[in-house]
Design a protein around this motif. Structure first.
Motif, PDB file in Angstrom:
ATOM      1  N   MET B  50       0.836  -1.215   0.000  1.00  9.32           N
ATOM      2  CA  MET B  50       0.000   0.000   0.000  1.00  9.32           C
ATOM      3  C   MET B  50       0.866   1.258   0.000  1.00  9.32           C
ATOM      4  SD  MET B  50      -3.219  -0.592   2.497  1.00  9.32           S
ATOM      5  CE  MET B  50      -3.447  -2.175   3.234  1.00  9.32           C
ATOM      6  N   VAL B  56      -4.835   2.195  -1.097  1.00  8.31           N
ATOM      7  CA  VAL B  56      -5.415   1.598   0.111  1.00  8.31           C
ATOM      8  C   VAL B  56      -6.289   0.450  -0.354  1.00  8.31           C
ATOM      9  CG1 VAL B  56      -6.690   2.037   2.233  1.00  8.31           C
ATOM     10  CG2 VAL B  56      -5.550   3.926   1.078  1.00  8.31           C
ATOM     11  N   THR B  57      -6.027  -0.737   0.159  1.00  9.40           N
ATOM     12  CA  THR B  57      -6.786  -1.896  -0.321  1.00  9.40           C
ATOM     13  C   THR B  57      -6.837  -2.993   0.727  1.00  9.40           C
ATOM     14  OG1 THR B  57      -6.996  -3.492  -2.110  1.00  9.40           O
ATOM     15  CG2 THR B  57      -4.766  -2.978  -1.417  1.00  9.40           C
ATOM     16  N   ASP B  58      -7.875  -3.833   0.629  1.00  8.33           N
ATOM     17  CA  ASP B  58      -7.886  -5.066   1.408  1.00  8.33           C
ATOM     18  C   ASP B  58      -7.909  -6.264   0.455  1.00  8.33           C
ATOM     19  OD1 ASP B  58     -10.449  -4.775   0.448  1.00  8.33           O
ATOM     20  OD2 ASP B  58     -11.413  -5.517   2.270  1.00  8.33           O
ATOM     21  N   PRO B  83      -8.761  -4.585   7.618  1.00 10.12           N
ATOM     22  CA  PRO B  83      -7.456  -4.119   7.108  1.00 10.12           C
ATOM     23  C   PRO B  83      -6.758  -3.077   7.992  1.00 10.12           C
ATOM     24  CG  PRO B  83      -9.227  -2.979   5.986  1.00 10.12           C
ATOM     25  CD  PRO B  83      -9.883  -3.891   6.967  1.00 10.12           C
ATOM     26  N   HIS B  84      -7.272  -2.839   9.184  1.00 11.04           N
ATOM     27  CA  HIS B  84      -6.796  -1.706   9.980  1.00 11.04           C
ATOM     28  C   HIS B  84      -5.299  -1.750  10.299  1.00 11.04           C
ATOM     29  CE1 HIS B  84     -11.068  -1.402  10.176  1.00 11.04           C
ATOM     30  NE2 HIS B  84     -11.009  -0.286  10.848  1.00 11.04           N
ATOM     31  N   VAL B  87      -3.322  -0.867   7.181  1.00 11.36           N
ATOM     32  CA  VAL B  87      -3.476   0.555   6.832  1.00 11.36           C
ATOM     33  C   VAL B  87      -2.670   1.413   7.816  1.00 11.36           C
ATOM     34  CG1 VAL B  87      -5.114   2.456   6.557  1.00 11.36           C
ATOM     35  CG2 VAL B  87      -5.731   0.182   5.758  1.00 11.36           C
ATOM     36  N   ASN B  88      -2.761   1.087   9.107  1.00 12.52           N
ATOM     37  CA  ASN B  88      -1.980   1.842  10.097  1.00 12.52           C
ATOM     38  C   ASN B  88      -0.487   1.808   9.770  1.00 12.52           C
ATOM     39  OD1 ASN B  88      -3.803   2.983  11.931  1.00 12.52           O
ATOM     40  ND2 ASN B  88      -4.053   1.061  13.044  1.00 12.52           N
ATOM     41  N   ALA B  90       0.878   1.145   6.866  1.00 13.42           N
ATOM     42  CA  ALA B  90       1.128   1.853   5.597  1.00 13.42           C
ATOM     43  C   ALA B  90       1.207   3.361   5.847  1.00 13.42           C
ATOM     44  CB  ALA B  90       0.026   1.529   4.588  1.00 13.42           C
ATOM     45  N   VAL B 195     -11.234  -1.440  18.627  1.00 16.01           N
ATOM     46  CA  VAL B 195      -9.770  -1.587  18.489  1.00 16.01           C
ATOM     47  C   VAL B 195      -9.416  -3.070  18.542  1.00 16.01           C
ATOM     48  CG1 VAL B 195      -7.511  -1.137  19.554  1.00 16.01           C
ATOM     49  CG2 VAL B 195      -9.244   0.664  19.523  1.00 16.01           C
ATOM     50  N   THR B 198     -10.846  -4.999  15.284  1.00 13.43           N
ATOM     51  CA  THR B 198     -10.229  -4.718  13.993  1.00 13.43           C
ATOM     52  C   THR B 198      -8.776  -5.184  13.923  1.00 13.43           C
ATOM     53  OG1 THR B 198      -9.761  -2.495  14.796  1.00 13.43           O
ATOM     54  CG2 THR B 198     -11.681  -2.758  13.371  1.00 13.43           C
ATOM     55  N   LEU B 243     -17.616  -0.427  13.311  1.00 19.89           N
ATOM     56  CA  LEU B 243     -17.028  -1.499  12.494  1.00 19.89           C
ATOM     57  C   LEU B 243     -17.558  -1.498  11.059  1.00 19.89           C
ATOM     58  CD1 LEU B 243     -16.953  -4.467  14.991  1.00 19.89           C
ATOM     59  CD2 LEU B 243     -15.079  -2.994  14.289  1.00 19.89           C
ATOM     60  N   PRO B 245     -18.887  -2.391   7.605  1.00 15.55           N
ATOM     61  CA  PRO B 245     -18.906  -3.645   6.841  1.00 15.55           C
ATOM     62  C   PRO B 245     -17.860  -4.666   7.301  1.00 15.55           C
ATOM     63  CG  PRO B 245     -17.893  -1.900   5.565  1.00 15.55           C
ATOM     64  CD  PRO B 245     -18.413  -1.264   6.804  1.00 15.55           C
ATOM     65  N   PHE B 246     -16.904  -4.212   8.101  1.00 13.19           N
ATOM     66  CA  PHE B 246     -15.824  -5.135   8.480  1.00 13.19           C
ATOM     67  C   PHE B 246     -16.300  -6.243   9.412  1.00 13.19           C
ATOM     68  CE2 PHE B 246     -13.666  -0.971   7.918  1.00 13.19           C
ATOM     69  CZ  PHE B 246     -13.089  -1.275   6.700  1.00 13.19           C
TER      70      PHE B 246
END
Lengths: 130, 538
Positions: B50, B56-58, B83-84, B87-88, B90, B195, B198, B243, B245-246
């Motif tokens: 990423m 940004v992707t899952d 994907p948290h 992403v964090n 990245a 937290v 995710t 949350l 859709p996750f």
């Protein structure tokens, strides 16, 4: 002898110096920055500043809207950032198709949210309201 | 409840946290090359993908799809977890610039957050010294250092939020029982649960069991519900909104993992009730030491832990009940397979094993409370009791420094020497592959000595590098790829050459040379630098 006494009076009495909490936090921040610079160079400084401005500060201001202790705001801000920041970046990312733009958009949105929620406090602070 | 913060206390916490960050980053300070076991390369690879591609992707890129693409039963090709974390990381890589250092510095900050959260909970409930002593032990916690080194980072971050979930719920119940309910704490709790969820769903199981037990204890003690049902429902709603859709994806992935798990159950015999860990765990763990109290926690903490348990059990204030709920809940979790009769595969050994990272978070506060409670068991004058307290604190700190810290420090200081991690030559070659080899290409690796280095080479290169010939069969069988074409072959002498300084690797180098000459004589050599070669074969 009188001169000695005079110079004695001018000496700094460390015990009498009181450091207020704002100054204490400022000194601590410098220590933290110095720590990251010494051990990790500018990479460490950039990361810790990024964490502070993106993950911590907006939420610290937002939580100030609620009646929480300063210690609670300090701790919870950081942890809320860990879940909210990537969530927003992910959502922005699916629209903007860029990680960097998404980070910027997230930061702007969080600052706007903080300002909106604390507008009353800000105007009072800046003495806009008479 | 002790709530005041003195500047010296803040300074002590800051010093402890910074020291922990420094110590936990030792592996990357000594050699700035990525390290970790099994899936740690996956965590690093997706975050770096990423950051380096500014996306940004899952969704798994090609180089990961044929390894993890089917892990998510609901959305194949997407990550099984939210994907948290990726992403964090990245984001940190974007800030820091240097991908490897940025990733591991931020990782160490995230993994040591438990020091802050545990300190906060224990300080607010029991005061500064129990908080400082337990956080000092957590900084040297061998279970957590192992988890950090091996790559289950997400578990550590998830469990770091646990003390804050408990703090929120404790504060809410106290305010509710005091007839002045403060709903804000339930809102904060919803965020802390998010937290956990995710990052790794395992912590949610622990948390829920502990909260159910704590509620039962409070209902028995106070003879009324410790919460308002409307408040609880709204908090649950907030949790699901955060949350989005996750939540569905993560639940589905968990169920899928539970259904496809074929390893041992945790425990069958009732004798396992008298063990902290059931028998099944021994079969799935990477080493039996992780189940040894002495090896993981140092035996000197055991009597203090028991003393702490006795102390909170005798006193039974609400805050004591919270700690009792925590340790009993964790025990119940480790025996869930026994309690559910082995009917729910999601509660099997491979899942429950993750909860081992939560053990120090309750053992160490209880040990610290146990140490400080010694003075209260002996009738002493106020002045003598004060001296005794500081003597006990001093002894505890010395025991940590001399009995616990050295082993923990060595674990970090000596972690992942080459070839257990990528060497700089492999890293340079991987970066070349990223820039010069088409994305949707299969490569195969010969010569790199360890699985760890092979996987990180794949993820740094962002190209699907098959680890060995068995990997071809795996992709063909699992993903139904009939005509798999290997386009490039890596011949990596670098590990053997670097090891030749201390070992006789000459025969191995000669064998690899013979293989190279016999099979790649007609292939086109496209990269040849620092003992790493890449041939184009198709």
């Amino acid at each position: 002898m009188p001169e000695e006494k005079k110079s004695g009076e001018m000496e700094l009495d460390i015990k009498k110096i009181k450091i207020g909490m704002p100054h204490f936090i400022a000194i601590l921040s410098i220590i933290v920055l110095a720590f990251f610079y010494i051990f990790f160079g500018f990479i460490g400084v950039k990361i810790i500043l990024g964490v502070f401005f993106l993950y911590f500060l907006p939420f610290y201001f937002i939580l100030g809207r609620f009646s929480l202790g300063m210690d609670e705001r300090l701790v919870f801000s950081l942890f809320i950032g860990i879940v909210v920041v990537p969530t927003l970046v992910f959502y922005f990312g699916s629209v903007l198709n860029s990680l960097r733009l998404s980070i910027a958009a997230t930061f702007v949105l969080l600052v706007m949210a903080a300002v909106a929620l604390r507008w009353g406090d800000l105007t009072e602070l800046l003495n806009f309201k008479k | 409840m002790p709530e005041e913060w003195k500047k010296a206390e803040i300074l002590a916490l800051a010093a402890l946290f910074l020291f922990a960050v420094w110590m936990w980053t030792l592996p990357i300070q000594k050699l700035p090359m990525p390290y970790g076991e099994v899936d740690s390369a996956h965590h690093y690879g997706l975050a770096e993908y990423m950051a380096s591609n500014d996306i940004v992707t899952d969704k798994y890129p090609f180089f990961m799809y044929y390894r993890y693409g089917l892990d998510n039963a609901v959305m194949p090709g997407h990550t099984a977890y939210a994907p948290h974390f990726f992403v964090n990381e990245a984001i940190a890589m974007s800030f820091g610039g240097d991908e490897v250092k940025s990733y591991f510095i931020f990782l160490s900050i995230l993994d040591t957050l438990i020091i802050l959260s545990s300190f906060f909970l224990i300080k607010k409930l029991f005061g500064f010294w129990p908080a400082f002593l337990s956080s000092l032990l957590i900084a040297f916690s061998r279970i957590e250092i192992l988890t950090h080194l091996m790559g289950q980072y997400v578990v550590l971050i998830s469990f770091a939020a646990t003390p804050l979930v408990f703090y929120c719920y404790y504060k809410y119940t106290e305010s509710h029982l005091g007839k002045k309910p403060r709903f804000i704490y339930l809102v904060l709790m919803a965020f802390m649960l998010a937290v956990q969820f995710t990052n790794h769903t395992q912590a949610i199981f622990n948390t829920l069991i502990v909260l159910v037990l704590f509620n039962i204890f409070l209902i028995v003690k106070e003879r009324k519900l410790p919460f308002d049902t409307k408040h609880a429902l709204i908090a649950i709603l907030i949790f699901f909104i955060i949350l989005g859709p996750f939540v569905q994806k993560a639940f589905q992935a968990q169920i899928q993992l539970g259904e496809t798990y074929t390893g041992p159950d945790v425990s069958k015999g009732l004798g396992n009730l008298f063990r902290w860990y059931g028998e099944g765990y021994q079969q799935i763990a990477v080493g039996s030491d992780i189940f040894s109290y002495g090896a993981m926690h140092a035996l000197w903490t055991l009597p203090l832990l028991l003393l702490g348990m006795i102390f909170v059990f005798i006193r039974r204030k609400n805050k004591d009940l919270l700690l009792l709920s925590w340790i009993v809940g964790l025990y119940m979790l480790f025996h869930l397979d026994l309690f559910t009769g082995g009917t729910m595969k999601i509660f099997s050994a491979s899942r429950l094993f993750r909860s081992i990272s939560d053990v120090p978070h309750i053992f160490y506060p209880l040990a610290a409370i146990g140490m400080l409670s010694i003075a209260s068991f002996i009738p002493l004058s106020k002045k003598l009791a004060s001296y005794a307290k500081y003597a006990l604190i001093g002894i505890f700190i010395l025991l940590v420094i001399f009995m616990t810290a050295p082993v923990s420090f060595r674990m970090l200081d000596q972690a992942y020497p080459i070839p257990a991690r990528m060497n700089p030559y492999q890293y340079e070659a991987a970066m070349w592959m990223r820039q010069n080899i088409p994305e949707e290409t299969f490569l195969i690796n010969y010569g790199t000595l360890t699985q760890q280095a092979k996987r990180f080479t794949r993820d740094v290169a962002q190209r699907h590098i098959i680890e060995d010939p068995d990997g071809i069969t795996f992709i063909q069988d699992t993903f139904g790829v009939k005509n798999l074409t290997i386009s490039y072959v890596i011949v990596d002498y670098s590990d053997l050459v670097l090891l030749s300084r201390n070992y006789n690797t000459k025969p191995d180098i000669e064998r690899l040379q013979q293989f190279e000459n016999a099979t790649l004589g007609n292939a086109q050599l496209v990269y040849d630098k620092n003992y790493v070669k890449v041939y184009k074969v198709a």
